[in-house]
Enzyme design. Structure first.
Site, mmCIF file in Angstrom:
data_model
loop_
_atom_site.group_PDB
_atom_site.id
_atom_site.type_symbol
_atom_site.label_atom_id
_atom_site.label_comp_id
_atom_site.label_asym_id
_atom_site.label_seq_id
_atom_site.Cartn_x
_atom_site.Cartn_y
_atom_site.Cartn_z
ATOM 1 C CD1 TRP A 103 12.877 -40.785 -60.587
ATOM 2 C CD2 TRP A 103 12.027 -39.233 -61.959
ATOM 3 N NE1 TRP A 103 13.616 -40.787 -61.740
ATOM 4 C CE2 TRP A 103 13.125 -39.858 -62.601
ATOM 5 C CE3 TRP A 103 11.350 -38.218 -62.628
ATOM 6 C CZ2 TRP A 103 13.542 -39.491 -63.884
ATOM 7 C CZ3 TRP A 103 11.767 -37.856 -63.911
ATOM 8 C CH2 TRP A 103 12.850 -38.496 -64.529
ATOM 9 C CG ASP A 173 6.310 -42.200 -60.449
ATOM 10 O OD1 ASP A 173 6.231 -43.202 -61.190
ATOM 11 O OD2 ASP A 173 7.122 -41.276 -60.644
ATOM 12 C CE LYS A 197 11.692 -45.742 -65.357
ATOM 13 N NZ LYS A 197 13.058 -45.318 -65.607
HETATM 14 C C1 LIG Z 1 10.131 -43.150 -60.733
HETATM 15 C C2 LIG Z 1 10.111 -42.374 -62.013
HETATM 16 N N1 LIG Z 1 9.158 -41.455 -62.192
HETATM 17 C C3 LIG Z 1 9.091 -40.730 -63.317
HETATM 18 C C4 LIG Z 1 10.002 -40.896 -64.333
HETATM 19 C C5 LIG Z 1 9.877 -40.079 -65.587
HETATM 20 O O1 LIG Z 1 9.322 -40.905 -66.543
HETATM 21 P P1 LIG Z 1 9.045 -40.454 -68.050
HETATM 22 O O2 LIG Z 1 10.385 -40.277 -68.672
HETATM 23 O O3 LIG Z 1 8.261 -41.604 -68.583
HETATM 24 O O4 LIG Z 1 8.271 -39.201 -68.005
HETATM 25 C C6 LIG Z 1 11.013 -41.852 -64.200
HETATM 26 C C7 LIG Z 1 11.993 -42.055 -65.292
HETATM 27 O O5 LIG Z 1 13.015 -42.645 -65.154
HETATM 28 C C8 LIG Z 1 11.066 -42.599 -63.003
HETATM 29 O O6 LIG Z 1 12.017 -43.513 -62.821
#
Ligand SMILES: Cc1ncc(COP(=O)(O)O)c(C=O)c1O
Length: 361
Positions: A103, A173, A197
């Site tokens: 991520w 994040d 989550k």
């Molecule tokens: C730490 C993290 N960042 C970003 C994301 C991406 O999130 P989204 O699907 O809400 O864009 C996720 C999705 O699992 C994640 O776990």
């Protein structure tokens, strides 16, 4: 359903059953309106009251200082990968990115379209099973911000406390760790999280931002990603994801009613310890992440071989232990045990692993 299913999905994840029951009970008639919450205007008196109440509960849970704004947005965490550079940097700026999993990598790749990205640490060499030694990291002295991912959902790697704060804005994040433990908001200038989550259903994205970062958006920033515009319009510049926001509000209520984040942290520690101990004492399974970097929320483990993993996943699913397959990028297994996973769910999984261990060794 007569038998209990435990859902270990990394997201969209399980929701507290008390919240789901409440949603069910008021689905057809919300707030004496004779309508579902999905059908009322976001500008109605009742929905605006819900939004105000929601913010104040989240503020209380996270202990958000008064000089921080809370925004209720859309576009997921991925939307913020672009929104952040657009709102708090110029095209000639540099931002430092710490990469401890996919991520953070994705966030850095997306940011490259908007400014210079300096990757100051990258744990890919350990297959993302470690965290960087921050004493050895050389940060840019004039960075627009530092970005990192306190909990990397795919690899199950987590920083147990915030990085040391400097004069450079710290951006995190928090998608898969928010609300799992108390956090010191003052250690960050901007945190963001997709809801699916620990907050509620997919569709809602939370941003908590220090006011001194507002008012800097580039002129090309799309309105829905513009933090200043969204802050000035109480997150209602356009139609917000009302159902998701409403359910998130019920989750905030549930967290407050069950002791807040101190209490949640204790429960989450107990759940994670139970599962890691079980994996560490198994003859078949192992947890690849080094102990000091292990996530409380996403517990990654592998078996001796692929065949055994396949058998484990099949048998687990039959035993109503669902969604234990690891992320498609890395395989293996992953048990996501967010706030809504009761300790009984983890105990059931531990019994299952112990039993599997005995049967296959
Ligand atoms: C730490 C993290 N960042 C970003 C994301 C991406 O999130 P989204 O699907 O809400 O864009 C996720 C999705 O699992 C994640 O776990």
């Amino acid at each position: 359903m007569s038998h209990k299913v435990y859902n270990f999905s990394a997201g969209p994840a399980n929701l507290p059953s008390t919240v789901l029951k409440k949603v069910q009970s008021e689905l057809l008639d919300w707030s004496d309106s004779g309508m579902s919450v999905m059908e009322v205007s976001h500008r109605s008196k009742d929905f605006v009251a819900l939004a105000v109440n929601s913010e104040s509960m989240l503020r209380e849970l996270l202990n958000v200082p008064s000089n921080y704004k809370i925004l209720f947005l859309q576009g997921g965490a991925t939307g913020q990968f672009s929104a952040i550079p657009l709102n708090i940097s110029t095209p000639t700026d540099t931002a430092d990115y710490i990469i401890t999993g996919n991520w953070g990598k994705k966030a850095s790749e997306e940011a490259r379209s908007y400014l210079n990205v300096n990757v100051v640490a990258n744990e890919s060499t350990s297959n993302y099973t470690t965290l960087p030694d921050l004493n050895k990291v050389s940060f840019s002295s004039d960075a627009a911000y530092v970005h990192y991912t306190p909990n990397e959902t795919v690899y199950g790697v987590e920083f147990s406390k915030p990085l040391a704060k400097s004069s450079v804005p710290m951006v995190a994040d928090m998608s898969s760790t928010i609300l799992s433990r108390p956090i010191d908001i003052g250690s960050y200038d901007l945190i963001y999280a997709g809801a699916q989550k620990n907050i509620g259903p997919a569709g809602l994205t939370i941003v908590v931002i220090n006011e001194n970062l507002l008012g800097k958006a580039r002129s090309i920033t799309p309105s829905v990603l513009n933090y200043t515009l969204m802050s000035e319009s109480e997150s209602m510049y356009n139609t917000p994801p009302t159902l998701s926001w409403y359910i998130a509000t019920l989750v905030f209520r549930w967290l407050l009613d069950t002791g807040g984040l101190e209490e949640r942290h204790k429960i989450n520690l107990a759940k994670a310890n139970l599962l890691y101990q079980c994996i560490d004492s198994s003859k078949i399974f192992k947890a690849p992440v080094v102990e000091s970097a292990r996530s409380l929320m996403n517990i990654v483990f592998t078996a001796q071989d692929n065949e055994l993993e396949k058998t484990f996943l099949e048998e687990a699913s039959k035993a109503n232990l669902k969604n234990l397959k690891g992320h498609r990028m890395i395989g293996g297994m992953r048990a996501s045990i967010y706030n809504a996973m009761p300790i009984e769910g983890v105990e059931t999984l531990v019994d299952f692993i112990d039993n599997f261990d005995r049967r296959y060794t």
